[in-house]
Design a protein around this motif. Structure first.
Motif, PDB file in Angstrom:
ATOM      1  N   PRO A   1      -4.815 -26.806  -3.999  1.00  0.00           N
ATOM      2  CA  PRO A   1      -4.211 -25.550  -4.440  1.00  0.00           C
ATOM      3  C   PRO A   1      -5.260 -24.481  -4.750  1.00  0.00           C
ATOM      4  O   PRO A   1      -6.380 -24.807  -5.132  1.00  0.00           O
ATOM      5  N   PRO A   2      -4.896 -23.212  -4.564  1.00  0.00           N
ATOM      6  CA  PRO A   2      -5.834 -22.143  -4.908  1.00  0.00           C
ATOM      7  C   PRO A   2      -6.055 -22.097  -6.410  1.00  0.00           C
ATOM      8  O   PRO A   2      -5.170 -22.423  -7.193  1.00  0.00           O
ATOM      9  N   MET A   3      -7.246 -21.700  -6.799  1.00  0.00           N
ATOM     10  CA  MET A   3      -7.613 -21.641  -8.213  1.00  0.00           C
ATOM     11  C   MET A   3      -7.756 -20.185  -8.652  1.00  0.00           C
ATOM     12  O   MET A   3      -8.225 -19.345  -7.878  1.00  0.00           O
ATOM     13  N   THR A   4      -7.368 -19.896  -9.879  1.00  0.00           N
ATOM     14  CA  THR A   4      -7.563 -18.561 -10.434  1.00  0.00           C
ATOM     15  C   THR A   4      -9.045 -18.217 -10.338  1.00  0.00           C
ATOM     16  O   THR A   4      -9.896 -19.029 -10.683  1.00  0.00           O
ATOM     17  N   GLY A   5      -9.343 -17.030  -9.817  1.00  0.00           N
ATOM     18  CA  GLY A   5     -10.717 -16.586  -9.638  1.00  0.00           C
ATOM     19  C   GLY A   5     -11.301 -16.914  -8.276  1.00  0.00           C
ATOM     20  O   GLY A   5     -12.382 -16.447  -7.941  1.00  0.00           O
ATOM     21  N   GLN A   6     -10.590 -17.714  -7.477  1.00  0.00           N
ATOM     22  CA  GLN A   6     -11.081 -18.084  -6.150  1.00  0.00           C
ATOM     23  C   GLN A   6     -11.024 -16.884  -5.217  1.00  0.00           C
ATOM     24  O   GLN A   6     -10.038 -16.158  -5.177  1.00  0.00           O
ATOM     25  N   ARG A   7     -12.096 -16.659  -4.453  1.00  0.00           N
ATOM     26  CA  ARG A   7     -12.149 -15.550  -3.503  1.00  0.00           C
ATOM     27  C   ARG A   7     -11.543 -16.008  -2.183  1.00  0.00           C
ATOM     28  O   ARG A   7     -11.889 -17.073  -1.653  1.00  0.00           O
ATOM     29  N   LEU A   8     -10.627 -15.188  -1.646  1.00  0.00           N
ATOM     30  CA  LEU A   8      -9.945 -15.501  -0.397  1.00  0.00           C
ATOM     31  C   LEU A   8      -9.943 -14.279   0.509  1.00  0.00           C
ATOM     32  O   LEU A   8     -10.076 -13.147   0.055  1.00  0.00           O
ATOM     33  N   SER A   9      -9.753 -14.530   1.808  1.00  0.00           N
ATOM     34  CA  SER A   9      -9.467 -13.434   2.732  1.00  0.00           C
ATOM     35  C   SER A   9      -7.964 -13.454   2.982  1.00  0.00           C
ATOM     36  O   SER A   9      -7.312 -14.494   2.834  1.00  0.00           O
ATOM     37  N   TYR A  10      -7.420 -12.310   3.345  1.00  0.00           N
ATOM     38  CA  TYR A  10      -5.984 -12.204   3.580  1.00  0.00           C
ATOM     39  C   TYR A  10      -5.682 -10.978   4.425  1.00  0.00           C
ATOM     40  O   TYR A  10      -6.550 -10.125   4.639  1.00  0.00           O
ATOM     41  N   GLU A  11      -4.461 -10.903   4.895  1.00  0.00           N
ATOM     42  CA  GLU A  11      -3.943  -9.718   5.570  1.00  0.00           C
ATOM     43  C   GLU A  11      -2.785  -9.201   4.737  1.00  0.00           C
ATOM     44  O   GLU A  11      -2.189  -9.945   3.958  1.00  0.00           O
ATOM     45  N   VAL A  12      -2.475  -7.946   4.896  1.00  0.00           N
ATOM     46  CA  VAL A  12      -1.354  -7.358   4.163  1.00  0.00           C
ATOM     47  C   VAL A  12      -0.127  -7.370   5.072  1.00  0.00           C
ATOM     48  O   VAL A  12      -0.171  -6.883   6.196  1.00  0.00           O
ATOM     49  N   GLY A  13       0.944  -7.964   4.566  1.00  0.00           N
ATOM     50  CA  GLY A  13       2.217  -7.991   5.270  1.00  0.00           C
ATOM     51  C   GLY A  13       3.280  -7.369   4.388  1.00  0.00           C
ATOM     52  O   GLY A  13       2.973  -6.736   3.371  1.00  0.00           O
ATOM     53  N   THR A  14       4.527  -7.538   4.776  1.00  0.00           N
ATOM     54  CA  THR A  14       5.633  -7.049   3.955  1.00  0.00           C
ATOM     55  C   THR A  14       6.609  -8.187   3.714  1.00  0.00           C
ATOM     56  O   THR A  14       6.812  -9.038   4.573  1.00  0.00           O
ATOM     57  N   ASP A  15       7.212  -8.175   2.525  1.00  0.00           N
ATOM     58  CA  ASP A  15       8.188  -9.208   2.203  1.00  0.00           C
ATOM     59  C   ASP A  15       9.574  -8.771   2.680  1.00  0.00           C
ATOM     60  O   ASP A  15       9.722  -7.735   3.328  1.00  0.00           O
ATOM     61  N   SER A  16      10.577  -9.548   2.348  1.00  0.00           N
ATOM     62  CA  SER A  16      11.943  -9.256   2.809  1.00  0.00           C
ATOM     63  C   SER A  16      12.504  -7.974   2.210  1.00  0.00           C
ATOM     64  O   SER A  16      13.500  -7.450   2.698  1.00  0.00           O
ATOM     65  N   ASN A  17      11.847  -7.454   1.168  1.00  0.00           N
ATOM     66  CA  ASN A  17      12.265  -6.185   0.562  1.00  0.00           C
ATOM     67  C   ASN A  17      11.371  -5.026   0.997  1.00  0.00           C
ATOM     68  O   ASN A  17      11.361  -3.976   0.365  1.00  0.00           O
ATOM     69  N   SER A  18      10.599  -5.244   2.053  1.00  0.00           N
ATOM     70  CA  SER A  18       9.676  -4.241   2.602  1.00  0.00           C
ATOM     71  C   SER A  18       8.578  -3.843   1.618  1.00  0.00           C
ATOM     72  O   SER A  18       8.044  -2.744   1.702  1.00  0.00           O
ATOM     73  N   LYS A  19       8.240  -4.734   0.704  1.00  0.00           N
ATOM     74  CA  LYS A  19       7.148  -4.486  -0.250  1.00  0.00           C
ATOM     75  C   LYS A  19       5.902  -5.205   0.261  1.00  0.00           C
ATOM     76  O   LYS A  19       5.996  -6.272   0.877  1.00  0.00           O
ATOM     77  N   PRO A  20       4.702  -4.636  -0.005  1.00  0.00           N
ATOM     78  CA  PRO A  20       3.483  -5.286   0.457  1.00  0.00           C
ATOM     79  C   PRO A  20       3.262  -6.642  -0.206  1.00  0.00           C
ATOM     80  O   PRO A  20       3.587  -6.832  -1.376  1.00  0.00           O
ATOM     81  N   CYS A  21       2.706  -7.565   0.571  1.00  0.00           N
ATOM     82  CA  CYS A  21       2.358  -8.889   0.064  1.00  0.00           C
ATOM     83  C   CYS A  21       1.163  -9.403   0.859  1.00  0.00           C
ATOM     84  O   CYS A  21       0.844  -8.890   1.923  1.00  0.00           O
ATOM     85  N   ALA A  22       0.500 -10.414   0.331  1.00  0.00           N
ATOM     86  CA  ALA A  22      -0.631 -11.033   1.013  1.00  0.00           C
ATOM     87  C   ALA A  22      -0.136 -12.161   1.907  1.00  0.00           C
ATOM     88  O   ALA A  22       0.711 -12.962   1.500  1.00  0.00           O
ATOM     89  N   VAL A  23      -0.651 -12.206   3.136  1.00  0.00           N
ATOM     90  CA  VAL A  23      -0.298 -13.256   4.094  1.00  0.00           C
ATOM     91  C   VAL A  23      -1.577 -13.757   4.757  1.00  0.00           C
ATOM     92  O   VAL A  23      -2.632 -13.126   4.658  1.00  0.00           O
ATOM     93  N   ASN A  24      -1.453 -14.888   5.432  1.00  0.00           N
ATOM     94  CA  ASN A  24      -2.592 -15.484   6.162  1.00  0.00           C
ATOM     95  C   ASN A  24      -3.817 -15.656   5.265  1.00  0.00           C
ATOM     96  O   ASN A  24      -4.948 -15.354   5.663  1.00  0.00           O
ATOM     97  N   LEU A  25      -3.602 -16.174   4.068  1.00  0.00           N
ATOM     98  CA  LEU A  25      -4.695 -16.403   3.129  1.00  0.00           C
ATOM     99  C   LEU A  25      -5.592 -17.540   3.615  1.00  0.00           C
ATOM    100  O   LEU A  25      -5.096 -18.572   4.070  1.00  0.00           O
ATOM    101  N   GLU A  26      -6.900 -17.324   3.521  1.00  0.00           N
ATOM    102  CA  GLU A  26      -7.876 -18.322   3.946  1.00  0.00           C
ATOM    103  C   GLU A  26      -9.022 -18.390   2.951  1.00  0.00           C
ATOM    104  O   GLU A  26      -9.382 -17.386   2.354  1.00  0.00           O
ATOM    105  N   THR A  27      -9.607 -19.569   2.841  1.00  0.00           N
ATOM    106  CA  THR A  27     -10.804 -19.694   2.013  1.00  0.00           C
ATOM    107  C   THR A  27     -11.981 -19.073   2.745  1.00  0.00           C
ATOM    108  O   THR A  27     -11.992 -19.020   3.982  1.00  0.00           O
ATOM    109  N   ILE A  28     -12.947 -18.596   1.985  1.00  0.00           N
ATOM    110  CA  ILE A  28     -14.142 -17.995   2.604  1.00  0.00           C
ATOM    111  C   ILE A  28     -15.392 -18.583   1.982  1.00  0.00           C
ATOM    112  O   ILE A  28     -15.344 -19.231   0.969  1.00  0.00           O
TER     113      ILE A  28
END
Length: 79
Positions: free
Chosen positions: A52-79
């Motif tokens: 599981p991801p840990m608080t403070g962990q640095r990740l890469s991500y892309e910005v997508g939209t959720d079902s309410n058309s609000k921005p969210c993080a997607v395609n999260l990866e460890t770096i």
């Protein structure tokens, strides 16, 4: 949340601000500034049950939209 496939394919970087293992939801703080972006377990490119991801962990991500058309993080990866 159910993030859509609509993404900004530019890689972004941030740190995990919070993550609830039971609900499989959390938020990431963008390094570029701005509001925290929510994410859900389906946004990860690895098995978060085993690692599981840990608080403070640095990740890469892309910005997508959720079902309410609000921005969210997607395609999260460890770096």
């Amino acid at each position: 949340m159910g993030a859509s496939l609509t993404t900004n394919s530019m890689k972004n970087f941030g740190t995990v601000n919070s993550f609830d293992v039971d609900q499989g939801r959390g938020a990431i703080k963008p390094e570029a500034g701005g509001d925290n972006l929510p994410f859900e377990r389906s946004a990860f490119k690895w098995d978060i049950k085993a690692n599981p991801p840990m608080t403070g962990q640095r990740l890469s991500y892309e910005v997508g939209t959720d079902s309410n058309s609000k921005p969210c993080a997607v395609n999260l990866e460890t770096i």
